[in-house]
Write a protein that holds these residues in place. Structure first.
Motif, mmCIF file in Angstrom:
data_model
loop_
_atom_site.group_PDB
_atom_site.id
_atom_site.type_symbol
_atom_site.label_atom_id
_atom_site.label_comp_id
_atom_site.label_asym_id
_atom_site.label_seq_id
_atom_site.Cartn_x
_atom_site.Cartn_y
_atom_site.Cartn_z
ATOM 1 N N PRO A 191 -20.404 40.442 -3.583
ATOM 2 C CA PRO A 191 -21.225 38.666 -3.869
ATOM 3 C C PRO A 191 -20.543 37.263 -4.038
ATOM 4 N N HIS A 192 -21.325 36.084 -3.616
ATOM 5 C CA HIS A 192 -21.187 34.841 -4.449
ATOM 6 C C HIS A 192 -22.992 34.436 -3.999
ATOM 7 N N THR A 193 -22.921 33.360 -5.184
ATOM 8 C CA THR A 193 -23.975 32.799 -5.205
ATOM 9 C C THR A 193 -23.980 31.963 -5.569
ATOM 10 N N GLY A 194 -23.979 30.264 -4.889
ATOM 11 C CA GLY A 194 -23.987 29.547 -5.948
ATOM 12 C C GLY A 194 -23.070 28.591 -6.209
ATOM 13 N N LEU A 195 -21.599 29.026 -5.105
ATOM 14 C CA LEU A 195 -20.462 28.720 -5.246
ATOM 15 C C LEU A 195 -19.461 28.604 -4.006
ATOM 16 N N GLN A 196 -18.758 27.323 -4.143
ATOM 17 C CA GLN A 196 -17.840 27.752 -3.203
ATOM 18 C C GLN A 196 -16.604 28.177 -4.085
ATOM 19 N N THR A 197 -15.695 29.144 -2.775
ATOM 20 C CA THR A 197 -14.301 30.053 -3.415
ATOM 21 C C THR A 197 -12.721 29.269 -2.779
ATOM 22 N N ALA A 198 -12.325 28.771 -3.358
ATOM 23 C CA ALA A 198 -11.394 28.337 -2.851
ATOM 24 C C ALA A 198 -10.069 28.693 -2.869
ATOM 25 N N THR A 199 -9.547 29.274 -2.107
ATOM 26 C CA THR A 199 -8.308 30.485 -2.424
ATOM 27 C C THR A 199 -6.436 30.007 -1.813
ATOM 28 N N TRP A 200 -6.421 29.621 -2.910
ATOM 29 C CA TRP A 200 -5.321 28.560 -2.541
ATOM 30 C C TRP A 200 -3.460 30.047 -3.093
ATOM 31 N N PRO A 202 3.214 42.900 -1.693
ATOM 32 C CA PRO A 202 2.046 43.204 -2.842
ATOM 33 C C PRO A 202 2.027 41.734 -3.844
ATOM 34 N N VAL A 203 3.234 41.324 -4.065
ATOM 35 C CA VAL A 203 3.836 40.547 -4.750
ATOM 36 C C VAL A 203 2.161 38.877 -5.035
ATOM 37 N N LEU A 204 1.177 38.473 -5.183
ATOM 38 C CA LEU A 204 0.639 37.389 -5.402
ATOM 39 C C LEU A 204 0.707 36.721 -6.217
ATOM 40 N N HIS A 205 0.742 35.203 -5.802
ATOM 41 C CA HIS A 205 0.571 34.267 -6.766
ATOM 42 C C HIS A 205 0.066 33.080 -6.066
ATOM 43 N N GLY A 206 -1.148 32.925 -7.460
ATOM 44 C CA GLY A 206 -2.184 31.461 -7.588
ATOM 45 C C GLY A 206 -3.242 31.022 -8.196
ATOM 46 N N PRO A 207 -3.842 30.197 -8.146
ATOM 47 C CA PRO A 207 -5.137 29.808 -8.603
ATOM 48 C C PRO A 207 -6.231 30.588 -7.878
ATOM 49 N N GLN A 208 -7.067 31.297 -8.872
ATOM 50 C CA GLN A 208 -8.300 31.660 -8.358
ATOM 51 C C GLN A 208 -9.228 30.488 -8.263
ATOM 52 N N LEU A 209 -10.282 29.847 -7.955
ATOM 53 C CA LEU A 209 -10.958 28.431 -7.919
ATOM 54 C C LEU A 209 -12.646 28.951 -7.189
ATOM 55 N N TRP A 210 -13.640 28.425 -8.048
ATOM 56 C CA TRP A 210 -14.342 28.265 -7.943
ATOM 57 C C TRP A 210 -15.626 26.966 -7.950
ATOM 58 N N ILE A 211 -15.701 26.320 -7.326
ATOM 59 C CA ILE A 211 -16.658 25.123 -7.852
ATOM 60 C C ILE A 211 -17.884 25.295 -7.142
ATOM 61 N N ALA A 212 -18.827 25.134 -8.057
ATOM 62 C CA ALA A 212 -20.308 24.584 -8.573
ATOM 63 C C ALA A 212 -20.979 23.513 -7.433
ATOM 64 N N LEU A 213 -21.997 24.581 -6.540
ATOM 65 C CA LEU A 213 -22.880 23.854 -5.981
ATOM 66 C C LEU A 213 -23.825 22.830 -6.109
ATOM 67 N N PRO A 214 -23.866 21.910 -5.635
ATOM 68 C CA PRO A 214 -25.107 20.987 -6.719
ATOM 69 C C PRO A 214 -26.721 21.454 -6.111
ATOM 70 N N ALA A 215 -28.078 21.601 -7.195
ATOM 71 C CA ALA A 215 -28.373 22.066 -6.986
ATOM 72 C C ALA A 215 -29.452 22.229 -5.315
#
Ligand code: MN
Length: 327
Positions: free
Chosen positions: A77-86, A130-143
């Motif tokens: 699960p996730h709450t309160g954020l956005q996940t940006a997959t790149w 199976p090679v994976l390269h990248g940043p895993q990034l989360w963005i906090a959502l405003p209230a």
């Protein structure tokens, strides 16, 4: 993606003014996500919790970081954020509880907005490397967005910019007038920047920024970017001069300093310990008895059990500054 650390710590993040132009090299720490998987965690850092609304940054790879089968992350699960997959290399399939099924390849963005609650699974595509390269990034959502409806976006076409010495893809937010079509909720930028030679990026002086060296070697205002680190540049810069004679790829993170105090634990972002504890309880109720109408729904496109939440730590939170831990 998921914070799969086996004993996640509850992490407070608080708003406050950024520092002026600085260059703090914040070394990433290695985090084991399983017996064979180690990633570098760059945010939150002990001395810097957030950069704008960016509240979480892991750097995967460029190895076979999952030890054979590639990424295999069951529904979580996730709450309160956005996940940006790149991704810079590899291919990952995304499936979520609002019905999205979307593979992602390098140069594309998957942006998942959790709002009040979503769950998703991510697995390396069958037959892909199976090679994976990248940043895993989360963005906090405003209230005002943190308890909104969950949703998912895929963007295969993103704006490109170039000038002497560099070219960039605007993944999220806005850079030098070019705006990503991805839906964000705070003034923010996330961009991949390829540097060859010397050039300058124009920045917004009211925003804070940081640079992650993805590959190659590069200098910022004459100072080398350290590998496996996040270079925090502070606010107050109208431009930043980049030099990479042999070429380098960077990821730029930036945005308006985030005003709210946040609590992050496991895959949840909230504004109090109680909010996090409630999200955990709601997720575990759905693990025990899957219900498509429940807060986190069901990932119907995934064949297998969801990921149980770790135990909540017994320690409650104390307020801290957004810069980091108290001295
Ligand atoms: Mn995730």
């Amino acid at each position: 993606m998921s914070d799969l650390a086996l004993d996640p710590q509850e992490t407070p993040c608080a708003g406050g003014p950024p520092e002026g132009p600085v260059h703090d090299a914040l070394p990433g720490r290695e985090v084991a996500l399983g017996p064979h998987t180690v990633v570098r965690r760059l945010l939150p850092h002990r001395s810097r919790r957030m950069v704008g609304a960016w509240c979480f940054a892991d750097h995967f790879g460029p190895d076979d970081v999952f030890g054979g089968p590639g990424m295999q992350v069951p529904p979580h699960p996730h709450t309160g954020l956005q996940t940006a997959t790149w991704l810079l290399d590899g291919e990952v399939g995304h499936a979520d509880s609002v019905g999205s099924v979307q593979p992602i390849r390098p140069g594309q963005l998957n942006l998942m907005t959790a709002g009040r609650g979503i769950s998703h699974a991510e697995v390396s595509s069958r037959g892909a490397s199976p090679v994976l390269h990248g940043p895993q990034l989360w963005i906090a959502l405003p209230a005002q967005e943190a308890h909104g409806p969950p949703r998912f976006e895929h963007h295969a076409a993103l704006p490109a910019l170039s000038a002497v010495g560099w070219s960039a893809t605007v993944v999220v937010g806005e850079l030098m007038g070019a705006r990503s079509p991805a839906g964000t909720h705070t003034p923010i930028v996330g961009a991949e920047v390829a540097v060859r030679g010397t050039g300058a990026l124009e920045l917004r002086p009211e925003w804070e920024h940081a640079l992650l060296l993805i590959d190659g070697s590069a200098q910022v205002e004459g100072r080398a970017l350290e590998p496996r680190s996040l270079a925090y540049l502070g606010a107050g810069r109208r431009e930043v001069r980049l030099t990479a004679p042999a070429g380098a790829r960077l990821f730029l993170l930036g945005g308006e300093p985030f005003p709210d105090e946040l609590v992050m634990w496991w895959n949840f972002v909230g504004r109090s310990h109680e909010e996090i504890a409630e999200a955990r309880a709601d997720w575990m109720a759905g693990v025990a008895q899957p219900d498509p109408g429940s807060r986190f729904g069901v990932v119907t496109a995934y064949d297998g059990p969801p990921l149980p939440a770790p135990a909540l730590p017994g320690v409650r939170l104390k307020a801290r500054t957004r810069r980091g831990d108290p001295a």
